[in-house]
Design an enzyme around this catalytic site. Structure first.
Site, PDB file in Angstrom:
ATOM      1  N   LYS A 207       0.848  -1.184   0.000  1.00 38.15           N
ATOM      2  CA  LYS A 207       0.000   0.000   0.000  1.00 38.15           C
ATOM      3  C   LYS A 207       0.887   1.239   0.000  1.00 38.15           C
ATOM      4  O   LYS A 207       1.712   1.417   0.904  1.00 38.15           O
ATOM      5  CB  LYS A 207      -0.911  -0.019   1.220  1.00 38.15           C
ATOM      6  CG  LYS A 207      -1.758   1.234   1.349  1.00 38.15           C
ATOM      7  CD  LYS A 207      -2.809   1.063   2.405  1.00 38.15           C
ATOM      8  CE  LYS A 207      -3.601   2.356   2.584  1.00 38.15           C
ATOM      9  NZ  LYS A 207      -4.658   2.210   3.576  1.00 38.15           N
ATOM     10  N   ARG A 217     -10.981   9.488   2.241  1.00 40.12           N
ATOM     11  CA  ARG A 217     -10.856  10.090   3.575  1.00 40.12           C
ATOM     12  C   ARG A 217     -12.030  11.032   3.848  1.00 40.12           C
ATOM     13  O   ARG A 217     -12.452  11.169   5.001  1.00 40.12           O
ATOM     14  CB  ARG A 217      -9.511  10.808   3.709  1.00 40.12           C
ATOM     15  CG  ARG A 217      -8.349   9.800   3.694  1.00 40.12           C
ATOM     16  CD  ARG A 217      -6.980  10.450   3.715  1.00 40.12           C
ATOM     17  NE  ARG A 217      -5.923   9.464   3.515  1.00 40.12           N
ATOM     18  CZ  ARG A 217      -4.653   9.753   3.265  1.00 40.12           C
ATOM     19  NH1 ARG A 217      -4.271  11.031   3.209  1.00 40.12           N
ATOM     20  NH2 ARG A 217      -3.769   8.800   3.078  1.00 40.12           N
ATOM     21  N   LYS A 230       1.216   9.976   5.799  1.00 37.99           N
ATOM     22  CA  LYS A 230       1.352   8.563   6.204  1.00 37.99           C
ATOM     23  C   LYS A 230       2.636   7.942   5.669  1.00 37.99           C
ATOM     24  O   LYS A 230       2.738   6.737   5.539  1.00 37.99           O
ATOM     25  CB  LYS A 230       0.113   7.788   5.740  1.00 37.99           C
ATOM     26  CG  LYS A 230      -1.203   8.363   6.282  1.00 37.99           C
ATOM     27  CD  LYS A 230      -2.399   7.442   6.094  1.00 37.99           C
ATOM     28  CE  LYS A 230      -3.645   8.055   6.736  1.00 37.99           C
ATOM     29  NZ  LYS A 230      -4.807   7.136   6.681  1.00 37.99           N
ATOM     30  N   GLU A 246       7.626  -6.406   1.204  1.00 45.75           N
ATOM     31  CA  GLU A 246       6.439  -6.334   2.073  1.00 45.75           C
ATOM     32  C   GLU A 246       5.512  -7.518   1.812  1.00 45.75           C
ATOM     33  O   GLU A 246       4.954  -8.109   2.733  1.00 45.75           O
ATOM     34  CB  GLU A 246       5.674  -5.023   1.820  1.00 45.75           C
ATOM     35  CG  GLU A 246       6.307  -3.797   2.471  1.00 45.75           C
ATOM     36  CD  GLU A 246       6.031  -3.735   3.970  1.00 45.75           C
ATOM     37  OE1 GLU A 246       5.345  -4.629   4.515  1.00 45.75           O
ATOM     38  OE2 GLU A 246       6.514  -2.785   4.614  1.00 45.75           O
ATOM     39  N   LYS A 261      -2.188  -1.442  -3.808  1.00 46.04           N
ATOM     40  CA  LYS A 261      -3.062  -0.286  -3.713  1.00 46.04           C
ATOM     41  C   LYS A 261      -2.247   0.992  -3.737  1.00 46.04           C
ATOM     42  O   LYS A 261      -1.237   1.041  -3.033  1.00 46.04           O
ATOM     43  CB  LYS A 261      -3.855  -0.407  -2.405  1.00 46.04           C
ATOM     44  CG  LYS A 261      -4.721   0.756  -2.066  1.00 46.04           C
ATOM     45  CD  LYS A 261      -5.354   0.514  -0.733  1.00 46.04           C
ATOM     46  CE  LYS A 261      -6.163   1.737  -0.382  1.00 46.04           C
ATOM     47  NZ  LYS A 261      -6.551   1.763   0.987  1.00 46.04           N
ATOM     48  N   SER A 287     -10.429   5.438  -4.393  1.00 45.57           N
ATOM     49  CA  SER A 287     -11.416   6.503  -4.538  1.00 45.57           C
ATOM     50  C   SER A 287     -11.021   7.554  -5.576  1.00 45.57           C
ATOM     51  O   SER A 287     -11.846   7.956  -6.402  1.00 45.57           O
ATOM     52  CB  SER A 287     -11.626   7.162  -3.176  1.00 45.57           C
ATOM     53  OG  SER A 287     -10.389   7.591  -2.621  1.00 45.57           O
ATOM     54  N   TYR A 326     -15.248   0.795  -6.711  1.00 45.27           N
ATOM     55  CA  TYR A 326     -16.532   1.450  -6.467  1.00 45.27           C
ATOM     56  C   TYR A 326     -17.464   1.276  -7.672  1.00 45.27           C
ATOM     57  O   TYR A 326     -18.644   1.589  -7.596  1.00 45.27           O
ATOM     58  CB  TYR A 326     -16.312   2.936  -6.135  1.00 45.27           C
ATOM     59  CG  TYR A 326     -15.424   3.085  -4.917  1.00 45.27           C
ATOM     60  CD1 TYR A 326     -15.948   2.932  -3.635  1.00 45.27           C
ATOM     61  CD2 TYR A 326     -14.048   3.298  -5.044  1.00 45.27           C
ATOM     62  CE1 TYR A 326     -15.132   3.002  -2.517  1.00 45.27           C
ATOM     63  CE2 TYR A 326     -13.220   3.373  -3.936  1.00 45.27           C
ATOM     64  CZ  TYR A 326     -13.767   3.220  -2.670  1.00 45.27           C
ATOM     65  OH  TYR A 326     -12.963   3.274  -1.563  1.00 45.27           O
TER      66      TYR A 326
HETATM   67  C1  PBG Z   1      -7.608   3.094   5.778  1.00 40.00           C
HETATM   68  C2  PBG Z   1      -7.827   2.982   4.324  1.00 40.00           C
HETATM   69  C3  PBG Z   1      -7.627   3.953   3.318  1.00 40.00           C
HETATM   70  C4  PBG Z   1      -8.126   3.396   2.139  1.00 40.00           C
HETATM   71  C5  PBG Z   1      -8.583   2.109   2.436  1.00 40.00           C
HETATM   72  N1  PBG Z   1      -8.373   1.867   3.796  1.00 40.00           N
HETATM   73  C6  PBG Z   1      -7.118   5.345   3.384  1.00 40.00           C
HETATM   74  C7  PBG Z   1      -5.749   5.641   3.836  1.00 40.00           C
HETATM   75  O1  PBG Z   1      -4.907   4.758   4.003  1.00 40.00           O
HETATM   76  O2  PBG Z   1      -5.491   6.819   4.062  1.00 40.00           O
HETATM   77  C8  PBG Z   1      -8.199   4.089   0.801  1.00 40.00           C
HETATM   78  C9  PBG Z   1      -9.240   3.570  -0.141  1.00 40.00           C
HETATM   79  C10 PBG Z   1      -9.610   4.502  -1.244  1.00 40.00           C
HETATM   80  O3  PBG Z   1      -9.006   5.583  -1.448  1.00 40.00           O
HETATM   81  O4  PBG Z   1     -10.555   4.162  -1.969  1.00 40.00           O
HETATM   82  N2  PBG Z   1      -6.374   2.778   6.249  1.00 40.00           N
END
Ligand code: PBG
Length: 337
Positions: A207, A217, A230, A246, A261, A287, A326
């Protein structure tokens, strides 16, 4: 003159004409290398408190957060179209968010109630529970914070408790999305000790720290609270060898499946993971990717439906077993005619 030139050219090609395989629809069907089916799709659902409530996500036109009763109905619709699993994300009410993210392991939290209600009403659909603290913390970080530092091992302890209440509530797959070290092993050990040895783990193994999570968010209400970024736990987007390390570690720790991701900008990672490890690999079309296609479609600069199908198909070509998207319900309906 031009005819003779063409003949000479074809002699040079030795008769090879790749377009033969593309000349008719049936021929293209016959030689197509990958397929996209409803069974490839995982549908992320955002849940909120209330009854018969539907709250649009402003930054994701067409996506609504649903109260549990409506999420149950959405689960029925998804199952009817052959979507195998849902990924559930809670929008925790503000007064329940805290620095310690204690709500994450409240067995009566919104997430757990949603899991139980859907499991009871639609037992034939799989339920994937996101485990991370950002949906419960006051600062939008996935880990506990002390003096501006993300605390790894303390966070893992809270995540283990969170995963256990989710498994008890009916989650079939625990999906840690936080990128703390050692969380897969800790969750696996705790699940087994509590007799949840059949509960699977799909780890968000690769990720990346990404700008494409912005609309998500907003949807879960962590964006406005987020302090800092992050980058001390999510991967640097300049790296791909590190992503493979990882993945290797999460598999060693007991992950049954792994995820990459975001999605489309990271298809090279999907392909490398697929070629390097013999496990199911999933990709998350996040998203921001959804919103880019949607807004471009809304303004008419691209064909939304065509871009949606092309983008999802690209994940299959890159080697993904399935895609969190989505667009899942819309796509499944389209594929089912
Ligand atoms: C939470 C999480 C996130 C997403 C999925 N689980 C956001 C992040 O890590 O800030 C993102 C999913 C998306 O953008 O559709 N840890």
């Amino acid at each position: 003159m031009s005819k003779r030139w063409a003949k000479h050219d074809m002699e040079f090609l030795g008769g090879r004409r790749p377009r033969r395989l593309r000349q008719t629809g049936w021929m293209r069907d016959l030689v197509r290398e990958t397929a996209l089916a409803p069974s490839d799709l995982i549908w992320p659902l955002f849940v909120i408190e209330g009854q018969n409530e539907r709250a649009p996500v402003k930054s994701m036109p067409g996506v609504d957060r649903l109260s549990i009763d409506l999420a149950v109905q959405a689960a029925r619709d998804a199952a009817a179209e052959g979507i195998p699993a849902l990924a559930i994300f809670p929008n925790t009410p503000g007064h329940l968010r805290s620095d310690g993210a204690e709500e994450a392991y409240n067995p009566g939290n919104l997430m757990c109630r949603a899991l139980s209600a859907i499991k009871e009403a639609v037992p034939e659909i799989g339920l994937i529970a996101d485990v991370a603290l950002d949906e419960y913390s006051s600062n939008g970080q996935d880990g506990l914070v002390r003096d501006g530092v993300i605390l790894n091992d303390e966070t893992v302890e809270v995540m283990v408790k969170s995963a256990l209440v989710q498994a008890r509530a009916g989650a079939d797959i625990i999906a840690p999305s936080d990128m703390m070290d050692g969380r897969v092993a800790a969750i696996r050990r705790a699940l087994d000790a509590a007799s949840f040895e059949s509960t699977s783990i799909m780890s968000y193994a690769a990720k990346f720290a990404s700008a494409y999570y912005g609309p998500f968010r907003d949807a879960v209400g962590s964006g406005e609270r987020l302090v800092g970024d992050k980058r001390t736990y999510q991967l640097d987007y300049a790296n791909s060898d590190e992503a493979l390390r990882e993945v290797a570690q999460d598999l060693d720790e007991g992950a049954d499946m792994v995820m990459v991701k975001p999605g489309m900008p990271y298809l090279d990672i999907v392909r490398r993971v697929r070629d390097s490890f013999n496990v199911p690999v999933f990709a998350y079309q996040v998203s921001g990717e959804y919103t880019m296609i949607t807004l471009a479609g809304d303004t008419g600069v691209i064909d939304r439906t065509a871009a949606m199908l092309e983008s999802l198909h690209a994940f299959k070509r890159a080697g993904a077993k399935g895609v969190l998207t989505y667009f899942a319900l819309e796509t499944a309906r389209l594929l089912n005619g």
